[in-house]
Scaffold this motif. Structure first.
Motif, PDB file in Angstrom:
ATOM      1  N   TYR A  24     -63.019  61.289  60.797  1.00 37.62           N
ATOM      2  CA  TYR A  24     -64.393  61.101  60.345  1.00 37.62           C
ATOM      3  C   TYR A  24     -65.078  60.050  61.203  1.00 37.62           C
ATOM      4  N   ALA A  25     -66.394  60.030  61.165  1.00 32.39           N
ATOM      5  CA  ALA A  25     -67.185  59.030  61.877  1.00 32.39           C
ATOM      6  C   ALA A  25     -67.577  57.939  60.885  1.00 32.39           C
ATOM      7  N   HIS A  27     -69.910  54.583  60.339  1.00 32.63           N
ATOM      8  CA  HIS A  27     -71.111  53.904  60.840  1.00 32.63           C
ATOM      9  C   HIS A  27     -71.235  52.476  60.301  1.00 32.63           C
ATOM     10  N   PHE A  39     -71.154  54.098  66.333  1.00 28.53           N
ATOM     11  CA  PHE A  39     -70.189  54.372  65.269  1.00 28.53           C
ATOM     12  C   PHE A  39     -68.796  54.430  65.881  1.00 28.53           C
ATOM     13  N   HIS A 111     -69.240  61.723  57.742  1.00 32.95           N
ATOM     14  CA  HIS A 111     -69.845  60.487  58.240  1.00 32.95           C
ATOM     15  C   HIS A 111     -69.915  59.543  57.046  1.00 32.95           C
ATOM     16  N   LEU A 114     -73.379  55.616  56.126  1.00 35.10           N
ATOM     17  CA  LEU A 114     -74.660  56.009  56.731  1.00 35.10           C
ATOM     18  C   LEU A 114     -75.780  55.028  56.395  1.00 35.10           C
ATOM     19  N   ALA A 117     -76.133  53.227  59.508  1.00 30.71           N
ATOM     20  CA  ALA A 117     -76.170  54.038  60.734  1.00 30.71           C
ATOM     21  C   ALA A 117     -77.418  53.741  61.557  1.00 30.71           C
ATOM     22  N   ILE A 123     -77.029  63.913  62.748  1.00 25.18           N
ATOM     23  CA  ILE A 123     -75.826  64.264  61.996  1.00 25.18           C
ATOM     24  C   ILE A 123     -75.913  65.711  61.541  1.00 25.18           C
ATOM     25  N   CYS A 130     -71.425  63.657  53.981  1.00 25.26           N
ATOM     26  CA  CYS A 130     -72.156  62.432  54.298  1.00 25.26           C
ATOM     27  C   CYS A 130     -72.121  61.471  53.108  1.00 25.26           C
TER      28      CYS A 130
END
Length: 151
Positions: A24-25, A27, A39, A111, A114, A117, A123, A130
């Motif tokens: 996963y990303a 942020h 990120f 993500h 956020l 972010a 995205i 999210c």
């Protein structure tokens, strides 16, 4: 399946003996500072499936945006972060995705954080989960990652 990776200077090399549990990303401001970017890519791997094949990692401890303590491993020569141990499960490492040799093939399932972010980051909200902060549980993200692998 064996994936390889290492630090920027080549002093540290490692081998993964299984597929990631999840990708996963993140942020959070910690990942932004650590990656010197917008990120970080987190790749969870079981501690037992991580094999250090070259070099010796240095360790330090910090607190994440969630308040959890993280034990961080990095190259003592170039400073590249390799992983941090997850406070809620010491049997899992959160490997830094950019340290993998094949990082460009990683597909994040979600993500998180956020709320911090960068505004210009685009995205894919149709195919990725999210979260404004860190989710209480990563079960949904792990399930979605498994789904994406089989699509």
């Amino acid at each position: 399946m064996n994936l390889e990776g290492g630090c920027q200077c080549g002093n540290i090399r490692y081998l993964l003996h299984s597929k990631p549990i999840v990708v996963y990303a993140c942020h959070c401001t910690d990942c932004q500072k650590q990656a010197s970017s917008a990120f970080g890519i987190s790749v969870w791997i079981a501690r037992d499936d991580f094999e250090l094949t070259r070099g010796t990692l240095s360790l330090w401890q910090t607190r994440g945006d969630s308040g959890s303590t993280k034990d961080c491993a990095f190259c003592p020569d170039c400073g590249s972060r390799i992983y941090h141990a997850i406070a809620t499960d010491p049997n899992i490492f959160s490997l830094k995705g950019g340290s993998l040799d094949g990082a460009r093939t990683l597909q994040p399932a979600a993500h998180i954080w956020l709320g911090s972010a960068q505004e210009w980051v685009l995205i894919d909200r149709e195919n990725q989960l999210c979260y404004q902060t860190e989710p209480e549980s990563f079960d949904e993200i792990i399930d979605h990652y498994r789904y994406l692998l089989n699509v």
